[in-house]
Design a protein around this motif. Structure first.
Motif, PDB file in Angstrom:
ATOM      1  N   GLN A  52       0.854  -1.147  -0.236  1.00  0.00           N
ATOM      2  CA  GLN A  52       0.092  -0.085  -0.149  1.00  0.00           C
ATOM      3  C   GLN A  52       1.001   1.348   0.047  1.00  0.00           C
ATOM      4  N   ALA A  53       0.317   2.295  -0.515  1.00  0.00           N
ATOM      5  CA  ALA A  53       1.153   3.349  -0.552  1.00  0.00           C
ATOM      6  C   ALA A  53       0.276   4.721  -0.613  1.00  0.00           C
ATOM      7  N   LYS A  54       0.585   5.920   0.253  1.00  0.00           N
ATOM      8  CA  LYS A  54      -0.024   7.162   0.209  1.00  0.00           C
ATOM      9  C   LYS A  54       0.884   8.098   0.221  1.00  0.00           C
ATOM     10  N   LYS A  55       0.427   9.230  -0.126  1.00  0.00           N
ATOM     11  CA  LYS A  55       1.407  10.620   0.189  1.00  0.00           C
ATOM     12  C   LYS A  55       0.998  11.093   1.515  1.00  0.00           C
ATOM     13  N   GLN A  56       1.952  11.440   2.297  1.00  0.00           N
ATOM     14  CA  GLN A  56       1.911  12.162   3.535  1.00  0.00           C
ATOM     15  C   GLN A  56       2.867  13.349   3.317  1.00  0.00           C
TER      16      GLN A  56
ATOM     17  N   THR B 292       2.348  -2.257  -8.601  1.00  0.00           N
ATOM     18  CA  THR B 292       2.184  -0.791  -9.049  1.00  0.00           C
ATOM     19  C   THR B 292       0.973  -0.472  -8.078  1.00  0.00           C
ATOM     20  N   VAL B 293       1.368   0.674  -7.385  1.00  0.00           N
ATOM     21  CA  VAL B 293       0.358   1.290  -6.225  1.00  0.00           C
ATOM     22  C   VAL B 293      -0.058   2.536  -6.756  1.00  0.00           C
ATOM     23  N   THR B 294      -1.549   3.080  -6.570  1.00  0.00           N
ATOM     24  CA  THR B 294      -1.811   4.161  -6.584  1.00  0.00           C
ATOM     25  C   THR B 294      -2.123   5.087  -5.112  1.00  0.00           C
ATOM     26  N   THR B 295      -2.004   6.387  -5.329  1.00  0.00           N
ATOM     27  CA  THR B 295      -1.973   7.385  -4.187  1.00  0.00           C
ATOM     28  C   THR B 295      -3.183   8.002  -4.309  1.00  0.00           C
TER      29      THR B 295
END
Length: 240
Positions: free
Chosen positions: A156-160, A237-240
């Motif tokens: 999992q990926a997300k912008k912080q 591939t992950v999307t944020t």
């Protein structure tokens, strides 16, 4: 401070190395046990010209929210627990599984090898640093000696803010050892993040990385993650 002996505990965990510089060598640097193979022999070699005094102990190794924790255990024993290795000599120890193997999930422990100081530093040696070394050797008790590991991962990926938060969930029944992590914007692009930190993910656990985003990737919403692991390369591939 004058006439004060300073002690520095150096903890070295999870790597292939010769401990204490080149003075102590340990083989193997990972121990695998199971219901059929309940005892492992470990060889410690003192390459120094001075005797080496060591204390040995076992800790149960768990993870929670990406953090390691260790506790006392009697499920695995090491014998002898205290040894003295003469200069340029070897000592064999035995690590034995006492409890029954868990057939649903791998269990994890560490064998700790700790130096016992054999020489006192004189009061005249003010400010001298005394190194007390401690090494943690991973021990894994396999879930089932006859079964193939259940391989099941989720990235999992997300912008912080200006960072990319990447997490890996190990949904399988065996650990994952991460040897390196690359992050790209596409298959053909250069990696803009290269993280070479060695990390373990125990079964049913999660670890995370907080990775600074360079300017070229701050507007990206899709990222390719490639990880070099003990199970081979994992790519997603992950999307944020």
């Amino acid at each position: 401070m004058q006439n004060q002996i300073k002690y520095l505990m150096l903890v070295l965990i999870g790597f292939s190395f010769s401990a204490w510089g080149s003075s102590l060598q340990i083989s193997p640097l990972r121990i695998d046990l199971n219901a059929k193979q309940r005892i492992e022999i470990v060889t410690l070699t003192n390459r120094d010209d001075e005797p080496l005094n060591l204390q040995l102990g076992i800790k149960r190794w768990r993870q929670s929210n990406g953090n390691d924790s260790y506790s006392d255990t009697h499920e695995i024993l090491v014998t002898p627990p205290i040894i003295r290795i003469a200069p340029n000599k070897q000592q064999i120890i035995r690590v034995g599984l006492i409890r029954s193997a868990d057939f649903s999930q791998e269990l994890s422990y560490r064998l700790y090898v700790t130096e016992i100081p054999g020489r006192q530093i004189s009061p005249q040696a003010g400010g001298e640093v005394r190194i007390i070394s401690r090494i943690g050797i991973p021990i894994f008790v396999n879930a089932n000696v006859d079964a193939t590991a259940k391989i099941n991962w989720r990235w999992q990926a997300k912008k912080q803010g200006q960072n990319l938060y990447v997490s890996l969930n190990n949904l399988g029944n065996q650990h994952i050892k991460i040897l390196g992590l690359l992050v790209k914007t596409s298959v053909d692009s250069e990696a803009f993040i290269s993280n070479q930190e060695v990390r373990y993910v125990l079964p049913k656990q999660m670890i995370a990385w907080i990775l600074p985003l360079p300017n070229i990737a701050k507007n990206s919403t899709s990222f390719l993650i490639e990880a070099n692991t003990n199970k081979g390369w994992l790519s997603t591939t992950v999307t944020t």
